[in-house]
Design a protein around this motif. Structure first.
Motif, PDB file in Angstrom:
ATOM      1  N   LYS A 127       0.831  -1.203   0.000  1.00 28.59           N
ATOM      2  CA  LYS A 127       0.000   0.000   0.000  1.00 28.59           C
ATOM      3  C   LYS A 127       0.865   1.253   0.000  1.00 28.59           C
ATOM      4  O   LYS A 127       0.610   2.199  -0.758  1.00 28.59           O
ATOM      5  CB  LYS A 127      -0.942  -0.007   1.193  1.00 28.59           C
ATOM      6  N   LYS A 128       1.909   1.244   0.806  1.00 26.78           N
ATOM      7  CA  LYS A 128       2.825   2.385   0.853  1.00 26.78           C
ATOM      8  C   LYS A 128       3.452   2.618  -0.525  1.00 26.78           C
ATOM      9  O   LYS A 128       3.535   3.751  -0.989  1.00 26.78           O
ATOM     10  CB  LYS A 128       3.912   2.129   1.902  1.00 26.78           C
ATOM     11  N   HIS A 129       3.862   1.544  -1.178  1.00 26.92           N
ATOM     12  CA  HIS A 129       4.491   1.668  -2.490  1.00 26.92           C
ATOM     13  C   HIS A 129       3.505   2.166  -3.549  1.00 26.92           C
ATOM     14  O   HIS A 129       3.875   2.958  -4.413  1.00 26.92           O
ATOM     15  CB  HIS A 129       5.117   0.338  -2.913  1.00 26.92           C
ATOM     16  N   VAL A 130       2.269   1.704  -3.476  1.00 28.28           N
ATOM     17  CA  VAL A 130       1.264   2.166  -4.432  1.00 28.28           C
ATOM     18  C   VAL A 130       0.999   3.657  -4.222  1.00 28.28           C
ATOM     19  O   VAL A 130       0.950   4.424  -5.185  1.00 28.28           O
ATOM     20  CB  VAL A 130      -0.037   1.335  -4.330  1.00 28.28           C
ATOM     21  N   VAL A 131       0.846   4.070  -2.979  1.00 25.25           N
ATOM     22  CA  VAL A 131       0.635   5.496  -2.688  1.00 25.25           C
ATOM     23  C   VAL A 131       1.800   6.319  -3.238  1.00 25.25           C
ATOM     24  O   VAL A 131       1.592   7.378  -3.849  1.00 25.25           O
ATOM     25  CB  VAL A 131       0.423   5.733  -1.178  1.00 25.25           C
ATOM     26  N   GLU A 132       3.021   5.832  -3.062  1.00 25.54           N
ATOM     27  CA  GLU A 132       4.195   6.553  -3.555  1.00 25.54           C
ATOM     28  C   GLU A 132       4.224   6.636  -5.087  1.00 25.54           C
ATOM     29  O   GLU A 132       4.807   7.565  -5.646  1.00 25.54           O
ATOM     30  CB  GLU A 132       5.478   5.891  -3.050  1.00 25.54           C
TER      31      GLU A 132
END
Length: 146
Positions: A127-132
């Motif tokens: 999720k963090k990577h997708v947001v980034e």
């Protein structure tokens, strides 16, 4: 009226360029990762590409229509006002959940144990990577559909 994303991104005349840009986006996002989670992501990505060099292009081709479907409500709400990248970033958690729902469903049905194992190991930080990645994704979509 805002055009349907599917029409703007998935038509025969646009799809090859969109697919190539999505693959480049993935490569750039993975390459930019730092720290321990970045190393894990880079290792997992390399492992998937080693298992089958066509996995990433095939996944992009197979998943892109579902991702576009999940992004359609955001595109309609956006309605061409300002930067789509900024619009997505402002709704990062919700957008990431929508996109990850697609991959979660797909990976649950895969018969490729190696790919599933790598995905399961990376999913907690996904999720963090997708947001980034949303700024690049928003720019890509606006480039092709805006």
């Amino acid at each position: 009226m805002v055009a349907a994303l599917g029409d703007a991104l998935l038509g025969a005349d646009k799809f090859p360029a969109v697919k190539a840009d999505v693959e480049a986006l993935i490569d750039a996002e993975v390459s930019d990762k730092k720290g321990a989670s970045g190393l894990a992501l880079k290792g997992g990505y390399a492992a998937v590409k080693k298992v089958g060099p066509g996995i990433v292009p095939g996944a992009v081709e197979g998943l892109l229509p579902e991702f576009v479907e999940k992004l359609q409500p955001f595109w309609v709400e956006y309605a061409g006002n300002g930067s789509f990248a900024d619009f997505l970033v402002a709704r990062g958690e919700v957008v990431a959940d929508a996109l990850l729902g697609v991959t979660d469903e797909r990976i649950a049905g895969t018969s490729k144990a190696g790919v599933k194992k790598v995905y399961d190991s990376l999913r907690p930080s996904a999720k963090k990577h997708v947001v980034e990645a949303l700024p690049r994704l928003g720019d890509l979509i606006q480039k092709h559909a805006g």
